[in-house]
Design a protein around this motif. Structure first.
Motif, PDB file in Angstrom:
ATOM      1  N   PHE A  71       0.844  -1.197   0.000  1.00 19.76           N
ATOM      2  CA  PHE A  71       0.000   0.000   0.000  1.00 19.76           C
ATOM      3  C   PHE A  71       0.885   1.254   0.000  1.00 19.76           C
ATOM      4  O   PHE A  71       0.629   2.203  -0.741  1.00 19.76           O
ATOM      5  CB  PHE A  71      -0.912  -0.025   1.235  1.00 19.76           C
ATOM      6  CG  PHE A  71      -1.985   1.032   1.220  1.00 19.76           C
ATOM      7  CD1 PHE A  71      -3.141   0.848   0.480  1.00 19.76           C
ATOM      8  CD2 PHE A  71      -1.842   2.201   1.962  1.00 19.76           C
ATOM      9  CE1 PHE A  71      -4.139   1.824   0.462  1.00 19.76           C
ATOM     10  CE2 PHE A  71      -2.828   3.174   1.954  1.00 19.76           C
ATOM     11  CZ  PHE A  71      -3.984   2.989   1.208  1.00 19.76           C
TER      12      PHE A  71
ATOM     13  N   LYS B 177       2.347   1.891  -3.389  1.00 15.33           N
ATOM     14  CA  LYS B 177       1.370   2.485  -4.321  1.00 15.33           C
ATOM     15  C   LYS B 177       1.184   3.970  -4.042  1.00 15.33           C
ATOM     16  O   LYS B 177       1.044   4.770  -4.967  1.00 15.33           O
ATOM     17  CB  LYS B 177       0.036   1.751  -4.202  1.00 15.33           C
ATOM     18  CG  LYS B 177       0.136   0.306  -4.687  1.00 15.33           C
ATOM     19  CD  LYS B 177      -1.214  -0.353  -4.639  1.00 15.33           C
ATOM     20  CE  LYS B 177      -1.062  -1.854  -4.741  1.00 15.33           C
ATOM     21  NZ  LYS B 177      -2.357  -2.527  -4.642  1.00 15.33           N
ATOM     22  N   CYS B 178       1.182   4.345  -2.758  1.00 22.86           N
ATOM     23  CA  CYS B 178       1.066   5.770  -2.408  1.00 22.86           C
ATOM     24  C   CYS B 178       2.299   6.523  -2.911  1.00 22.86           C
ATOM     25  O   CYS B 178       2.182   7.617  -3.472  1.00 22.86           O
ATOM     26  CB  CYS B 178       0.911   5.952  -0.898  1.00 22.86           C
ATOM     27  SG  CYS B 178      -0.642   5.301  -0.262  1.00 22.86           S
TER      28      CYS B 178
ATOM     29  N   GLN C 105       2.095   7.008  -6.678  1.00 21.09           N
ATOM     30  CA  GLN C 105       1.145   8.063  -7.053  1.00 21.09           C
ATOM     31  C   GLN C 105       1.741   9.437  -6.786  1.00 21.09           C
ATOM     32  O   GLN C 105       1.559  10.368  -7.576  1.00 21.09           O
ATOM     33  CB  GLN C 105      -0.157   7.897  -6.273  1.00 21.09           C
ATOM     34  CG  GLN C 105      -0.883   6.602  -6.597  1.00 21.09           C
ATOM     35  CD  GLN C 105      -2.359   6.634  -6.224  1.00 21.09           C
ATOM     36  OE1 GLN C 105      -2.890   7.654  -5.816  1.00 21.09           O
ATOM     37  NE2 GLN C 105      -3.027   5.511  -6.395  1.00 21.09           N
TER      38      GLN C 105
ATOM     39  N   LYS D 248       2.094  10.781 -10.397  1.00 21.39           N
ATOM     40  CA  LYS D 248       0.759  11.345 -10.644  1.00 21.39           C
ATOM     41  C   LYS D 248      -0.150  10.397 -11.424  1.00 21.39           C
ATOM     42  O   LYS D 248      -0.999  10.825 -12.203  1.00 21.39           O
ATOM     43  CB  LYS D 248       0.851  12.705 -11.373  1.00 21.39           C
ATOM     44  CG  LYS D 248       1.802  13.692 -10.720  1.00 21.39           C
ATOM     45  CD  LYS D 248       1.309  14.093  -9.345  1.00 21.39           C
ATOM     46  CE  LYS D 248       2.347  14.874  -8.555  1.00 21.39           C
ATOM     47  NZ  LYS D 248       2.190  14.706  -7.108  1.00 21.39           N
ATOM     48  N   ARG D 249       0.118   9.130 -11.269  1.00 25.20           N
ATOM     49  CA  ARG D 249      -0.757   8.094 -11.810  1.00 25.20           C
ATOM     50  C   ARG D 249      -0.682   6.930 -10.840  1.00 25.20           C
ATOM     51  O   ARG D 249       0.192   6.906  -9.977  1.00 25.20           O
ATOM     52  CB  ARG D 249      -0.282   7.638 -13.206  1.00 25.20           C
ATOM     53  CG  ARG D 249      -0.432   8.669 -14.320  1.00 25.20           C
ATOM     54  CD  ARG D 249      -0.033   8.094 -15.670  1.00 25.20           C
ATOM     55  NE  ARG D 249       1.304   7.500 -15.619  1.00 25.20           N
ATOM     56  CZ  ARG D 249       2.434   8.173 -15.786  1.00 25.20           C
ATOM     57  NH1 ARG D 249       2.438   9.463 -16.003  1.00 25.20           N
ATOM     58  NH2 ARG D 249       3.603   7.549 -15.717  1.00 25.20           N
ATOM     59  N   SER D 250      -1.567   5.932 -11.019  1.00 25.15           N
ATOM     60  CA  SER D 250      -1.464   4.791 -10.119  1.00 25.15           C
ATOM     61  C   SER D 250      -0.572   3.721 -10.744  1.00 25.15           C
ATOM     62  O   SER D 250      -0.459   3.627 -11.968  1.00 25.15           O
ATOM     63  CB  SER D 250      -2.841   4.219  -9.783  1.00 25.15           C
ATOM     64  OG  SER D 250      -3.312   3.430 -10.839  1.00 25.15           O
TER      65      SER D 250
ATOM     66  N   GLU E  24      -1.213   0.616 -10.774  1.00 27.44           N
ATOM     67  CA  GLU E  24      -2.069  -0.316 -11.507  1.00 27.44           C
ATOM     68  C   GLU E  24      -2.435   0.204 -12.895  1.00 27.44           C
ATOM     69  O   GLU E  24      -2.466  -0.562 -13.849  1.00 27.44           O
ATOM     70  CB  GLU E  24      -3.360  -0.591 -10.731  1.00 27.44           C
ATOM     71  CG  GLU E  24      -3.156  -1.444  -9.490  1.00 27.44           C
ATOM     72  CD  GLU E  24      -3.020  -0.622  -8.229  1.00 27.44           C
ATOM     73  OE1 GLU E  24      -2.474   0.505  -8.293  1.00 27.44           O
ATOM     74  OE2 GLU E  24      -3.460  -1.111  -7.172  1.00 27.44           O
ATOM     75  N   GLU E  25      -2.738   1.513 -13.008  1.00 27.89           N
ATOM     76  CA  GLU E  25      -3.144   1.986 -14.328  1.00 27.89           C
ATOM     77  C   GLU E  25      -1.966   1.982 -15.294  1.00 27.89           C
ATOM     78  O   GLU E  25      -2.132   1.675 -16.479  1.00 27.89           O
ATOM     79  CB  GLU E  25      -3.839   3.352 -14.263  1.00 27.89           C
ATOM     80  CG  GLU E  25      -2.974   4.555 -13.990  1.00 27.89           C
ATOM     81  CD  GLU E  25      -3.798   5.839 -13.872  1.00 27.89           C
ATOM     82  OE1 GLU E  25      -3.594   6.555 -12.894  1.00 27.89           O
ATOM     83  OE2 GLU E  25      -4.624   6.126 -14.751  1.00 27.89           O
TER      84      GLU E  25
ATOM     85  N   ALA F 231      -1.424  -1.676 -16.218  1.00 29.51           N
ATOM     86  CA  ALA F 231      -2.494  -2.146 -17.104  1.00 29.51           C
ATOM     87  C   ALA F 231      -2.357  -1.560 -18.497  1.00 29.51           C
ATOM     88  O   ALA F 231      -2.638  -2.230 -19.487  1.00 29.51           O
ATOM     89  CB  ALA F 231      -3.865  -1.798 -16.515  1.00 29.51           C
ATOM     90  N   SER F 232      -1.887  -0.309 -18.593  1.00 32.96           N
ATOM     91  CA  SER F 232      -1.822   0.254 -19.946  1.00 32.96           C
ATOM     92  C   SER F 232      -0.532  -0.139 -20.666  1.00 32.96           C
ATOM     93  O   SER F 232      -0.421   0.086 -21.866  1.00 32.96           O
ATOM     94  CB  SER F 232      -2.042   1.768 -19.925  1.00 32.96           C
ATOM     95  OG  SER F 232      -1.081   2.390 -19.135  1.00 32.96           O
TER      96      SER F 232
ATOM     97  N   VAL G 134      -1.720  -7.276 -12.989  1.00 36.65           N
ATOM     98  CA  VAL G 134      -2.569  -6.314 -12.270  1.00 36.65           C
ATOM     99  C   VAL G 134      -3.198  -7.013 -11.065  1.00 36.65           C
ATOM    100  O   VAL G 134      -3.281  -6.432  -9.981  1.00 36.65           O
ATOM    101  CB  VAL G 134      -3.614  -5.670 -13.208  1.00 36.65           C
ATOM    102  CG1 VAL G 134      -4.572  -4.782 -12.424  1.00 36.65           C
ATOM    103  CG2 VAL G 134      -2.921  -4.864 -14.290  1.00 36.65           C
TER     104      VAL G 134
ATOM    105  N   SER H 121      -2.480  -5.789  -7.173  1.00 37.38           N
ATOM    106  CA  SER H 121      -3.619  -5.091  -6.564  1.00 37.38           C
ATOM    107  C   SER H 121      -4.320  -5.900  -5.479  1.00 37.38           C
ATOM    108  O   SER H 121      -4.874  -5.324  -4.549  1.00 37.38           O
ATOM    109  CB  SER H 121      -4.612  -4.665  -7.647  1.00 37.38           C
ATOM    110  OG  SER H 121      -5.139  -5.776  -8.320  1.00 37.38           O
TER     111      SER H 121
ATOM    112  N   SER I  76      -9.967  -4.229  -5.821  1.00 37.08           N
ATOM    113  CA  SER I  76      -8.549  -4.399  -5.492  1.00 37.08           C
ATOM    114  C   SER I  76      -7.670  -3.252  -5.972  1.00 37.08           C
ATOM    115  O   SER I  76      -6.650  -2.963  -5.339  1.00 37.08           O
ATOM    116  CB  SER I  76      -8.034  -5.742  -6.034  1.00 37.08           C
ATOM    117  OG  SER I  76      -8.115  -5.773  -7.425  1.00 37.08           O
TER     118      SER I  76
ATOM    119  N   TYR J  72      -5.535   6.290  -8.638  1.00 36.29           N
ATOM    120  CA  TYR J  72      -4.807   7.527  -8.365  1.00 36.29           C
ATOM    121  C   TYR J  72      -5.766   8.528  -7.735  1.00 36.29           C
ATOM    122  O   TYR J  72      -6.906   8.690  -8.177  1.00 36.29           O
ATOM    123  CB  TYR J  72      -4.209   8.079  -9.665  1.00 36.29           C
ATOM    124  CG  TYR J  72      -3.530   9.407  -9.480  1.00 36.29           C
ATOM    125  CD1 TYR J  72      -2.548   9.567  -8.504  1.00 36.29           C
ATOM    126  CD2 TYR J  72      -3.859  10.514 -10.257  1.00 36.29           C
ATOM    127  CE1 TYR J  72      -1.923  10.784  -8.311  1.00 36.29           C
ATOM    128  CE2 TYR J  72      -3.234  11.733 -10.079  1.00 36.29           C
ATOM    129  CZ  TYR J  72      -2.271  11.862  -9.101  1.00 36.29           C
ATOM    130  OH  TYR J  72      -1.663  13.078  -8.905  1.00 36.29           O
TER     131      TYR J  72
ATOM    132  N   THR K 184      -9.178   1.126 -13.593  1.00 36.58           N
ATOM    133  CA  THR K 184      -7.865   1.654 -13.178  1.00 36.58           C
ATOM    134  C   THR K 184      -7.760   3.178 -13.173  1.00 36.58           C
ATOM    135  O   THR K 184      -6.949   3.716 -12.408  1.00 36.58           O
ATOM    136  CB  THR K 184      -6.702   1.108 -14.053  1.00 36.58           C
ATOM    137  OG1 THR K 184      -6.771   1.671 -15.359  1.00 36.58           O
ATOM    138  CG2 THR K 184      -6.729  -0.403 -14.139  1.00 36.58           C
TER     139      THR K 184
END
Lengths: 314, 314
Positions: free
Chosen positions: A118, A121-122, A125, A129-131, A133-134, A137-138, A149, A153, B153, B157, B194
């Protein structure tokens, strides 16, 4: 256990002054940098960064990035960051490479506690300025995306309870999927990404008992290489992290041309966790101490710094 | 804003004593229960539970569960739990029903902060000795699983930055997938699960501007009902939670036969968050105040308790 040899009675401001002196003028005193930072734990390094900022209104991490170069600079940079921030950087660096090393995500998801993950992930970010996971995933697609993912997650159950009946039935689900050559079967991804570590161990042990062979062997020879390779990596990393990291280091130094990025990643991320056990495993497997193997394959300040993190002086 | 009318200068031990008295002997003084618990915030209720446990070596939540019955008991039970624990119970109850109400998971994932969602997962593990994700994954399959497990999960962001170019390109990706009737396209699930809320809002607005219709309208009429219905629910809940909850309540009380479970869930989970705005939205949409509508469709102590949470006395 940590491999680090820490000087307990160090003073953050004295260390900051010595580091400032090491960076002063033309040329840098790399040995001084190693003798200080190579013997301070994460909390001490944080205190040094804060003292340095206060004394010189300058960011120590950036200053050293500017002063040093090559593999040595990258290793010191990673070592200087807070663990969560470092993991965020490792993840982002992996994603930006043309040939992404997905092991970074497997290691994050399989060896960190949910609280640590956790925090990563913070940190991600806050930096990008993105997560996480995103971005992951992209940068991926299809089964590999589903697996990775899911891994980073999903918050696995942390208790030690094991349901043996479930282990039995899920071992059969895995076997059936593999027999049908459906390595991308959604139940494989579900079981590997969602079950607790002890539950998964029971399932994998059951699989081995029942079929006389580990599941990772049965997962070989699949056309979708990145996906099955990552799946096998995940299983190995969850099943026995010490053996897993030993193998990662072995491949990084034994294959033609040392993979410094991988070597640095494992040494820096494991030094304050289980590098001592990884070193013992390395010796068991290769009959050569890890520090000797690394000393043979690396050189200069980079070599000296890695050896310091291994608890060995040059 | 909260709808709750809280008595600030209450004493946990005095409240605990009054509750003990209300439960004493044959029959329960439900009005006393409502007049106390219906006017205490989450922190006060926690203090009352602790005081009750200390004074009488008894669990207040269990005692009231035993004393009360029906919809009233279920509402008081949920209200008495810590918010994270309550959400864990709501999720587990939903999973154990034959016709699972997937909206519970959509609401958790779309309205809680990452920290709150993390606490719900910890509470779930501590109660049920499994993870929320593994239970959700083993109760669902295919696209619905991908969507729901992704939702609960993935740590979105939290910043407010929006990339308009990305909103444009992802609006096109959504449009293409919908035109090809590929509602289960992996990019739809990736984008919805996401992207940050502001980024997703920009994408959905762009979609509406470009195609003259909201994406939820275009997602109708799909054979895989549970999946597309959950997808539409998610989009509506993220886009405008107030409107979303107004509609959930409206359907729960307006359709033939009130759905008390749903009504209780929304009132209890939103009372200390945004129930006031939901009540205003309800009045705007239905020209009848929500408390009147609820009073008409419910009865007895259950009715009195809900009205107390709405900030209205019977």
């Amino acid at each position: 256990m940590t491999s680090l040899v820490v000087y307990e009675d160090s003073s953050p401001s004295a260390d900051a002054e010595l580091l400032k002196k090491a960076c002063h003028g033309w040329g840098t005193d790399e040995k001084a940098v190693i003798s200080i930072l190579g013997h301070r734990n994460a909390y001490q390094r944080k205190m040094i960064r804060e003292a340095y900022q206060q004394l010189y209104q300058e960011d120590l991490v950036k200053r050293l990035e500017h002063e040093l170069s090559g593999d040595f600079e990258r290793a010191v940079y990673r070592w200087n960051l807070d663990p969560a921030d470092r993991d965020a950087v490792l993840a982002n660096v992996a994603l930006r490479k043309e040939n992404c090393d997905y092991r970074v995500f497997v290691e994050l998801s399989s060896t960190l506690s949910p609280e640590e993950l956790f925090s990563v992930k913070c940190a991600y970010q806050s930096r990008y300025k993105r997560s996480l996971e995103e971005d992951l995933a992209s940068h991926t697609s299809c089964d590999l995306r589903k697996l990775l993912v899911g891994l980073v997650s999903i918050h696995r159950y942390q208790g030690s309870e094991v349901n043996l009946q479930l282990a039995n039935s899920e071992s059969n689900i895995l076997k059936n999927a593999i027999e049908e050559k459906k390595f991308d079967h959604e139940d494989i991804v579900r079981i590997i990404t969602t079950r607790s570590r002890p539950q998964l161990m029971a399932t994998l042990n059951r699989y081995k008992d029942e079929h006389g062979c580990s599941i990772t062997k049965h997962l070989k020879n699949d056309p979708d290489y990145a996906y099955t390779e990552t799946l096998r990596t995940t299983i190995r990393c969850i099943y026995n992290p010490t053996k897993y990291f030993e193998k990662v280091i072995r491949n990084a130094i034994k294959k033609s041309g040392t993979n410094e990025d991988t070597l640095t990643r494992v040494i820096v991320t494991r030094a304050e966790k289980d590098l001592k056990e990884i070193m013992e495993q390395y010796y068991k497997r290769n009959s050569v101490p890890l520090d000797q193997a690394i000393a043979k394959e690396t050189s200069g300040h980079y070599k000296r710094f890695l050896l310091a993190l291994l608890g060995k002086e040059d």
